[in-house]
Design an enzyme around this catalytic site. Structure first.
Site, PDB file in Angstrom:
ATOM      1  N   ASN A  62       0.853  -1.185   0.000  1.00 25.11           N
ATOM      2  CA  ASN A  62       0.000   0.000   0.000  1.00 25.11           C
ATOM      3  C   ASN A  62       0.893   1.241   0.000  1.00 25.11           C
ATOM      4  OD1 ASN A  62      -1.613   2.234   0.904  1.00 25.11           O
ATOM      5  ND2 ASN A  62      -3.141   0.784   1.642  1.00 25.11           N
ATOM      6  N   ARG A 106       4.386  18.421   1.385  1.00 18.89           N
ATOM      7  CA  ARG A 106       5.263  19.494   0.899  1.00 18.89           C
ATOM      8  C   ARG A 106       4.721  20.139  -0.379  1.00 18.89           C
ATOM      9  NH1 ARG A 106      10.868  20.556   1.752  1.00 18.89           N
ATOM     10  NH2 ARG A 106      11.258  22.572   0.749  1.00 18.89           N
ATOM     11  N   HIS A 129      -5.544   3.387  -1.457  1.00 20.88           N
ATOM     12  CA  HIS A 129      -6.818   3.574  -0.750  1.00 20.88           C
ATOM     13  C   HIS A 129      -7.178   5.058  -0.787  1.00 20.88           C
ATOM     14  CE1 HIS A 129      -9.461   2.216   2.861  1.00 20.88           C
ATOM     15  NE2 HIS A 129      -9.993   3.275   2.275  1.00 20.88           N
ATOM     16  N   GLU A 186      -8.663   0.103  -2.810  1.00 17.26           N
ATOM     17  CA  GLU A 186      -9.536  -0.025  -1.650  1.00 17.26           C
ATOM     18  C   GLU A 186     -10.330   1.250  -1.444  1.00 17.26           C
ATOM     19  OE1 GLU A 186      -6.558  -2.783   1.117  1.00 17.26           O
ATOM     20  OE2 GLU A 186      -6.899  -0.679   1.635  1.00 17.26           O
ATOM     21  N   HIS A 237      -3.998  -4.617   7.747  1.00 19.39           N
ATOM     22  CA  HIS A 237      -4.108  -3.550   8.742  1.00 19.39           C
ATOM     23  C   HIS A 237      -3.218  -3.875   9.939  1.00 19.39           C
ATOM     24  CE1 HIS A 237      -6.132   0.252   9.767  1.00 19.39           C
ATOM     25  NE2 HIS A 237      -5.772  -0.083  10.992  1.00 19.39           N
ATOM     26  N   ASP A 238      -2.170  -3.074  10.074  1.00 18.29           N
ATOM     27  CA  ASP A 238      -1.204  -3.170  11.169  1.00 18.29           C
ATOM     28  C   ASP A 238      -0.361  -4.440  11.136  1.00 18.29           C
ATOM     29  OD1 ASP A 238      -1.930  -0.695  12.055  1.00 18.29           O
ATOM     30  OD2 ASP A 238      -3.078  -1.391  13.784  1.00 18.29           O
ATOM     31  N   GLY A 251       1.029  -1.397   4.310  1.00 16.17           N
ATOM     32  CA  GLY A 251       1.468  -0.064   3.933  1.00 16.17           C
ATOM     33  C   GLY A 251       2.167   0.681   5.044  1.00 16.17           C
ATOM     34  N   HIS A 252       1.429   1.043   6.088  1.00 11.67           N
ATOM     35  CA  HIS A 252       1.967   1.922   7.118  1.00 11.67           C
ATOM     36  C   HIS A 252       3.229   1.354   7.751  1.00 11.67           C
ATOM     37  CE1 HIS A 252       1.878   5.092  10.128  1.00 11.67           C
ATOM     38  NE2 HIS A 252       2.066   4.171  11.054  1.00 11.67           N
TER      39      HIS A 252
END
Length: 237
Positions: free
Chosen positions: A7, A18, A43, A70, A190-191, A213-214
């Site tokens: 992601n 920026r 997403h 998503e 997720h996570d 992703g994160h």
């Protein structure tokens, strides 16, 4: 091997902070695929605070692996997905002001709506997945909508695993088995992170794909993107 879809929302977040076009999300997607990732996930949200709708169109030209979009199937999102025709659409019940996804669909309450959306997407040859909590009733409801896959919402697992509670995997195992019995493919996201992904992959049967992703982008700040992508691929083998 479980497929890794990266992601790239956080890359767009950095760009938007920026202004301008650095880092470039298209260039990032090309590079991540060259590193071995088997898919790219985005997403977009209505306020376009990270991935923009135009990014979704631009990425269509360069994603040669799996392209997964998503989002909450509001009219604008669904129109975009039907125009782009990605490999997969993952339906997520995001509130407009949600910082990040925080719940799966109630597939019983929203069965009719989800069935209609899934039908429209499948007419265009788009594989359709529903984001769900690890509850058997939600899995069974998802199967009745006609979607191809479910994506298990893994935040609860990640939190419990970090505290040492490996028993938190149990509902995911049960839901994966039930989904497989019902003919659904199984994704998760997720996570998920380098810390918890291997155990999840080892324990959850029939897992086809994870979307990360994160954590992946955060880990890459310290270890570099090529190294982190390679580590995920090794853990998913």
């Amino acid at each position: 091997m479980v497929r890794l879809s990266v992601n790239i929302n956080k890359i767009a977040t950095l760009r938007n902070a920026r202004g301008g076009d650095m880092p470039n999300v298209v260039a990032a997607a090309v590079a991540i695929q060259k590193m071995g990732a088997q898919g790219i996930t985005i997403h977009p949200r209505p306020d376009e605070r990270h991935i923009r709708y135009q990014d979704a169109y631009d990425l269509k030209e360069v994603v040669t692996t799996e392209y997964n979009i998503e989002g909450n199937p509001i009219d604008a999102f669904l129109d975009m997905v039907l125009a782009i025709q990605p490999t997969q659409v993952t339906l997520v019940p995001d509130a407009v002001d949600a910082i990040t996804s925080n719940a799966g669909w109630d597939t019983l309450v929203h069965k009719s709506f989800l069935s209609e959306v899934a039908s429209e997407c499948k007419k265009k040859g788009i594989r359709t997945s529903i984001f769900v909590d690890p509850e058997l009733a939600m899995i069974e409801g998802a199967a009745e909508t006609g979607v191809d896959r479910i994506e298990l919402y893994t935040e609860a697992y990640a939190k419990e695993y970090a505290s040492g509670n490996k028993e938190a995997i149990a509902p995911y195992v049960a839901c994966a088995n039930r989904a497989h019995e019902l003919g659904l493919g199984i994704n998760a996201g997720h996570d998920l992170s380098l810390e918890n992904i291997a155990y999840f992959k080892e324990q959850v049967p029939h897992l086809a794909e994870v979307s990360i992703g994160h954590a992946l982008i955060c880990e890459s700040l310290y270890e570099g993107l090529p190294s982190v992508v390679k580590q995920y691929l090794n853990k998913l083998q």
